[in-house]
Design a protein around this motif. Structure first.
Motif, PDB file in Angstrom:
ATOM      1  N   VAL A   1      59.991  50.119  69.637  1.00 59.88           N
ATOM      2  CA  VAL A   1      58.773  49.918  68.840  1.00 59.88           C
ATOM      3  C   VAL A   1      58.399  51.212  68.121  1.00 59.88           C
ATOM      4  O   VAL A   1      58.076  51.210  66.923  1.00 59.88           O
ATOM      5  CB  VAL A   1      57.614  49.440  69.739  1.00 59.88           C
ATOM      6  CG1 VAL A   1      56.283  49.502  69.001  1.00 59.88           C
ATOM      7  CG2 VAL A   1      57.875  48.015  70.236  1.00 59.88           C
ATOM      8  N   ALA A   2      58.441  52.335  68.825  1.00 63.28           N
ATOM      9  CA  ALA A   2      58.080  53.608  68.212  1.00 63.28           C
ATOM     10  C   ALA A   2      59.028  53.968  67.078  1.00 63.28           C
ATOM     11  O   ALA A   2      58.590  54.414  66.002  1.00 63.28           O
ATOM     12  CB  ALA A   2      58.073  54.711  69.279  1.00 63.28           C
TER      13      ALA A   2
ATOM     14  N   VAL B   1      54.212  47.901  59.476  1.00 63.87           N
ATOM     15  CA  VAL B   1      54.369  46.764  60.391  1.00 63.87           C
ATOM     16  C   VAL B   1      53.530  47.006  61.644  1.00 63.87           C
ATOM     17  O   VAL B   1      53.648  48.040  62.297  1.00 63.87           O
ATOM     18  CB  VAL B   1      55.843  46.555  60.774  1.00 63.87           C
ATOM     19  CG1 VAL B   1      55.968  45.427  61.803  1.00 63.87           C
ATOM     20  CG2 VAL B   1      56.677  46.246  59.534  1.00 63.87           C
ATOM     21  N   GLN B   2      52.691  46.048  61.981  1.00 64.11           N
ATOM     22  CA  GLN B   2      51.887  46.116  63.193  1.00 64.11           C
ATOM     23  C   GLN B   2      52.511  45.250  64.284  1.00 64.11           C
ATOM     24  O   GLN B   2      53.116  44.217  63.995  1.00 64.11           O
ATOM     25  CB  GLN B   2      50.457  45.653  62.925  1.00 64.11           C
ATOM     26  CG  GLN B   2      49.673  46.553  61.981  1.00 64.11           C
ATOM     27  CD  GLN B   2      48.245  46.081  61.799  1.00 64.11           C
ATOM     28  OE1 GLN B   2      47.936  44.908  61.936  1.00 64.11           O
ATOM     29  NE2 GLN B   2      47.356  47.017  61.485  1.00 64.11           N
ATOM     30  N   PHE B   3      52.346  45.684  65.525  1.00 65.21           N
ATOM     31  CA  PHE B   3      52.848  44.937  66.675  1.00 65.21           C
ATOM     32  C   PHE B   3      51.687  44.407  67.503  1.00 65.21           C
ATOM     33  O   PHE B   3      50.680  45.090  67.685  1.00 65.21           O
ATOM     34  CB  PHE B   3      53.704  45.843  67.569  1.00 65.21           C
ATOM     35  CG  PHE B   3      55.091  46.077  67.067  1.00 65.21           C
ATOM     36  CD1 PHE B   3      56.159  45.340  67.559  1.00 65.21           C
ATOM     37  CD2 PHE B   3      55.341  47.042  66.102  1.00 65.21           C
ATOM     38  CE1 PHE B   3      57.443  45.557  67.108  1.00 65.21           C
ATOM     39  CE2 PHE B   3      56.618  47.270  65.635  1.00 65.21           C
ATOM     40  CZ  PHE B   3      57.675  46.525  66.133  1.00 65.21           C
TER      41      PHE B   3
ATOM     42  N   PHE C   1      60.803  51.907  65.289  1.00 61.61           N
ATOM     43  CA  PHE C   1      60.593  50.967  64.190  1.00 61.61           C
ATOM     44  C   PHE C   1      59.341  51.329  63.397  1.00 61.61           C
ATOM     45  O   PHE C   1      59.340  51.296  62.161  1.00 61.61           O
ATOM     46  CB  PHE C   1      60.479  49.544  64.741  1.00 61.61           C
ATOM     47  CG  PHE C   1      60.543  48.479  63.688  1.00 61.61           C
ATOM     48  CD1 PHE C   1      61.766  48.009  63.225  1.00 61.61           C
ATOM     49  CD2 PHE C   1      59.384  47.940  63.155  1.00 61.61           C
ATOM     50  CE1 PHE C   1      61.828  47.019  62.243  1.00 61.61           C
ATOM     51  CE2 PHE C   1      59.434  46.965  62.182  1.00 61.61           C
ATOM     52  CZ  PHE C   1      60.668  46.501  61.720  1.00 61.61           C
ATOM     53  N   ARG C   2      58.280  51.686  64.110  1.00 61.81           N
ATOM     54  CA  ARG C   2      57.034  52.053  63.426  1.00 61.81           C
ATOM     55  C   ARG C   2      57.211  53.331  62.597  1.00 61.81           C
ATOM     56  O   ARG C   2      56.594  53.482  61.550  1.00 61.81           O
ATOM     57  CB  ARG C   2      55.916  52.251  64.454  1.00 61.81           C
ATOM     58  CG  ARG C   2      55.428  50.965  65.092  1.00 61.81           C
ATOM     59  CD  ARG C   2      54.312  50.315  64.305  1.00 61.81           C
ATOM     60  NE  ARG C   2      53.236  51.268  64.102  1.00 61.81           N
ATOM     61  CZ  ARG C   2      52.701  51.552  62.916  1.00 61.81           C
ATOM     62  NH1 ARG C   2      53.141  50.983  61.822  1.00 61.81           N
ATOM     63  NH2 ARG C   2      51.713  52.431  62.833  1.00 61.81           N
ATOM     64  N   ASP C   3      58.072  54.247  63.062  1.00 60.64           N
ATOM     65  CA  ASP C   3      58.354  55.444  62.273  1.00 60.64           C
ATOM     66  C   ASP C   3      59.011  55.083  60.941  1.00 60.64           C
ATOM     67  O   ASP C   3      58.725  55.697  59.913  1.00 60.64           O
ATOM     68  CB  ASP C   3      59.261  56.402  63.053  1.00 60.64           C
ATOM     69  CG  ASP C   3      58.533  57.094  64.195  1.00 60.64           C
ATOM     70  OD1 ASP C   3      57.279  57.097  64.190  1.00 60.64           O
ATOM     71  OD2 ASP C   3      59.219  57.621  65.091  1.00 60.64           O
TER      72      ASP C   3
ATOM     73  N   PHE D   1      63.965  44.535  63.111  1.00 63.23           N
ATOM     74  CA  PHE D   1      63.769  45.019  64.472  1.00 63.23           C
ATOM     75  C   PHE D   1      64.988  44.679  65.328  1.00 63.23           C
ATOM     76  O   PHE D   1      65.463  45.523  66.109  1.00 63.23           O
ATOM     77  CB  PHE D   1      62.505  44.405  65.076  1.00 63.23           C
ATOM     78  CG  PHE D   1      62.159  44.952  66.437  1.00 63.23           C
ATOM     79  CD1 PHE D   1      61.554  46.187  66.571  1.00 63.23           C
ATOM     80  CD2 PHE D   1      62.446  44.238  67.589  1.00 63.23           C
ATOM     81  CE1 PHE D   1      61.235  46.712  67.823  1.00 63.23           C
ATOM     82  CE2 PHE D   1      62.141  44.726  68.832  1.00 63.23           C
ATOM     83  CZ  PHE D   1      61.532  45.980  68.960  1.00 63.23           C
TER      84      PHE D   1
ATOM     85  N   ALA E   1      60.709  41.509  59.010  1.00 63.98           N
ATOM     86  CA  ALA E   1      60.399  42.553  59.986  1.00 63.98           C
ATOM     87  C   ALA E   1      61.120  42.296  61.303  1.00 63.98           C
ATOM     88  O   ALA E   1      61.684  43.222  61.908  1.00 63.98           O
ATOM     89  CB  ALA E   1      58.896  42.635  60.206  1.00 63.98           C
TER      90      ALA E   1
ATOM     91  N   TYR F   1      58.993  51.896  59.550  1.00 68.32           N
ATOM     92  CA  TYR F   1      58.214  50.889  58.811  1.00 68.32           C
ATOM     93  C   TYR F   1      56.765  50.951  59.274  1.00 68.32           C
ATOM     94  O   TYR F   1      56.291  50.083  60.019  1.00 68.32           O
ATOM     95  CB  TYR F   1      58.795  49.489  59.048  1.00 68.32           C
ATOM     96  CG  TYR F   1      60.267  49.377  58.734  1.00 68.32           C
ATOM     97  CD1 TYR F   1      60.705  49.256  57.416  1.00 68.32           C
ATOM     98  CD2 TYR F   1      61.217  49.408  59.755  1.00 68.32           C
ATOM     99  CE1 TYR F   1      62.064  49.158  57.127  1.00 68.32           C
ATOM    100  CE2 TYR F   1      62.573  49.314  59.474  1.00 68.32           C
ATOM    101  CZ  TYR F   1      62.985  49.193  58.155  1.00 68.32           C
ATOM    102  OH  TYR F   1      64.331  49.097  57.859  1.00 68.32           O
ATOM    103  N   PRO F   2      56.027  51.957  58.840  1.00 66.02           N
ATOM    104  CA  PRO F   2      54.658  52.160  59.337  1.00 66.02           C
ATOM    105  C   PRO F   2      53.689  51.049  58.949  1.00 66.02           C
ATOM    106  O   PRO F   2      52.615  50.944  59.545  1.00 66.02           O
ATOM    107  CB  PRO F   2      54.251  53.501  58.714  1.00 66.02           C
ATOM    108  CG  PRO F   2      55.144  53.666  57.535  1.00 66.02           C
ATOM    109  CD  PRO F   2      56.440  53.026  57.908  1.00 66.02           C
TER     110      PRO F   2
END
Length: 202
Positions: free
Chosen positions: A18-19, A28-30, A21-23, A191, A187, A25-26
């Motif tokens: 998750v971390a 995208v919310q989980f 991926f967020r780096d 992932f 997304a 694609y900032p």
């Protein structure tokens, strides 16, 4: 993205994904949900989760899935000063004498029983749980024994607890599952690609 994660050692791997991926694609919310396998599969079936990380054994035929690079060893979580902590391993004969806390999923008990050749009618199962963290006080303060996996013990991060594995050894893998015949969002697709690039196997 809706992601369900079983409460085992796989959580650390999934949160790393998750971390990462967020780096990348900032935007995208989980939405994260933790639970046992039954709860997670039910939510997946209902469409409440896009993907879920599950510990095996899993009735996986109805899902698409990827094997994750995390395996768990089974054993007993107990109080650190218990005499059994002096043992390197526990056998089925040891288990018959213990007041046990076990997970509610019968398929998990059956899997452990197959490896250890357990007679489940001889097990002293006093408490069943769906999530492991609630049982900590029973183990530490009331001398119960939690039949579970090393990853749960490591999640406790509790100096009052110890873990002793079984002999013969029993381990379980993990799967990342999603519904068949479902169009995944871009997304979720990305992932899954990230997880595959970090050791996941289709």
């Amino acid at each position: 993205m809706n992601l369900g994660v079983v409460e085992t050692g796989v959580g650390g791997f999934m949160m790393e994904m998750v971390a990462k991926f967020r780096d990348r694609y900032p935007g995208v919310q989980f939405a994260l949900f933790d639970g046992d396998g039954d709860s997670l599969r039910e939510r997946l079936d209902q469409g409440a989760e896009d993907i879920v990380a599950l510990v095996e054994p899993v009735e996986a035929a109805k899902y698409n899935y990827m094997r994750l690079p995390v395996r768990e060893e089974w054993g007993i979580i107990m109080k650190k000063d218990d005499p059994l902590t002096r043992r390197d391993v526990l056998t089925r004969e040891d288990l018959y004498d213990l007041p046990l806390i076990v997970g509610r999923r019968g398929i998990m008990r059956d899997s452990v029983s197959d490896v250890l050749k357990l007679d489940q009618t001889k097990l002293n199962i006093l408490i069943t749980i769906n999530l492991p963290m609630v049982s900590r006080d029973l183990v530490v303060n009331h001398h119960y024994y939690h039949l579970g996996i090393r990853g749960v013990y490591e999640m406790y991060k509790d100096d009052d607890l110890a873990f002793v594995p079984f002999s013969p050894q029993k381990t379980s893998g993990h799967l990342l599952a999603w519904r068949k015949n479902t169009i995944l969002s871009p997304a979720v697709e990305k992932f899954l690609q990230l997880v595959a690039a970090n050791g996941g196997e289709m």
